[in-house]
Scaffold this active site. Structure first.
Site, PDB file in Angstrom:
ATOM      1  N   SER A 166       0.918  -1.102   0.117  1.00  0.00           N
ATOM      2  CA  SER A 166      -0.201  -0.096  -0.231  1.00  0.00           C
ATOM      3  C   SER A 166       0.679   1.388  -0.080  1.00  0.00           C
ATOM      4  CB  SER A 166      -0.693  -0.083   1.198  1.00  0.00           C
ATOM      5  OG  SER A 166      -1.527  -1.224   1.318  1.00  0.00           O
ATOM      6  N   GLN A 167       0.184   2.291  -0.478  1.00  0.00           N
ATOM      7  CA  GLN A 167       0.795   3.747  -0.486  1.00  0.00           C
ATOM      8  C   GLN A 167       1.288   4.180   1.011  1.00  0.00           C
ATOM      9  OE1 GLN A 167      -1.907   6.562  -0.540  1.00  0.00           O
ATOM     10  NE2 GLN A 167      -0.671   8.224  -1.495  1.00  0.00           N
TER      11      GLN A 167
END
Ligand code: SAM
Length: 229
Positions: free
Chosen positions: A65-66
């Site tokens: 994920s970011q």
């Protein structure tokens, strides 16, 4: 000549600009993210982009994920140190490593065996011995180590899986993305009450890969598949 780790500066910049700069102020989360070598959790060819402001492909159609959203989700759990935490969706193992800097025990479940194996190996190599990587359907939780002080799911489901709610201790927090009819996906937090009246907060719109399992989306359902840059 002294060797200087080329990833240290990008890591500090990531924490300062992408995370603290966007309002994540939990010192435990920021310190943990300053310590975890994100470059070790992405495929070799993605290492130059390890500290960029985006999710990255990790194989098997899945993502790490970011960084900002990892931080925002962990801040929303309100950890104070010493908790027992369950993560659904091990992926690369990065989120579990960040959690290991804060929590006392981390159990993390991944449904794709190849990802679970790779994450276990990366975490072992880096010395994250307090992380237990389990292979299986995380929508059912991990009853063996329940109850948990906190649960975080890193894939989005059609709703809150009843098994996860049941494995929280009273006062425990669950943070996960759920499908929202207006906004696509919404990050929500459930605080388990002792009296059966759990509290639910809607935090922010997000975009995650699907949570596939008995209490998630059916296998083969492409809803929510993420477009990578
Ligand atoms: N936390 C991860 C990291 O740091 O790399 C990010 C994980 S990725 C956004 C979501 C992961 O959830 C994927 O690896 C996917 O295979 C996994 N997943 C989806 N449904 C699942 C389920 N029912 N049980 C366990 N893992 C699941």
């Amino acid at each position: 000549m002294k060797w200087i780790n080329p990833y240290l500066e990008p890591r500090e910049r990531m924490v300062r600009d992408q995370i603290a700069g966007r309002g994540v102020h939990d010192r435990r989360v920021l310190d943990a993210m300053l310590h975890v070598p994100r470059e070790a959790f992405v495929p070799e060819e993605c290492r130059p982009a390890a500290y960029s402001d985006q999710p990255l492909a990790i194989g098997e159609g899945q993502t790490i994920s970011q960084p900002y959203i990892v931080a925002a989700m962990l801040q929303a759990l309100g950890l104070e140190g010493g908790e027992r935490v369950l993560e659904i969706g091990t992926g690369s193992g990065y989120g579990a490593a960040v959690l290991a800097h804060i929590a006392r025990a981390v159990h993390t479940i991944e449904r794709i065996p190849a990802l679970a194996r790779a994450a276990r190996e990366t975490l072992r190599r880096l010395g994250y011995d307090s992380v237990d990587v389990v292979e299986g359907d995380g929508t059912l939780g991990w009853d063996r180590a329940a109850p948990y002080d906190a649960i975080v799911a890193t894939a989005h489901g059609p709703g809150i899986p009843p098994s996860l709610r049941a494995q929280l201790r009273p006062g425990g927090r669950l943070v996960m993305p759920v499908a929202d009819k207006d906004k696509g996906q919404m990050l929500v937090r459930v605080v388990r009450a002792g009296d059966g009246h759990d509290r639910m907060d809607h935090l922010e719109p997000v975009r995650f890969v699907p949570l596939v399992g008995a209490q998630g989306w059916p296998e083969g359902d492409a809803r929510g598949s993420i477009d990578l840059p």
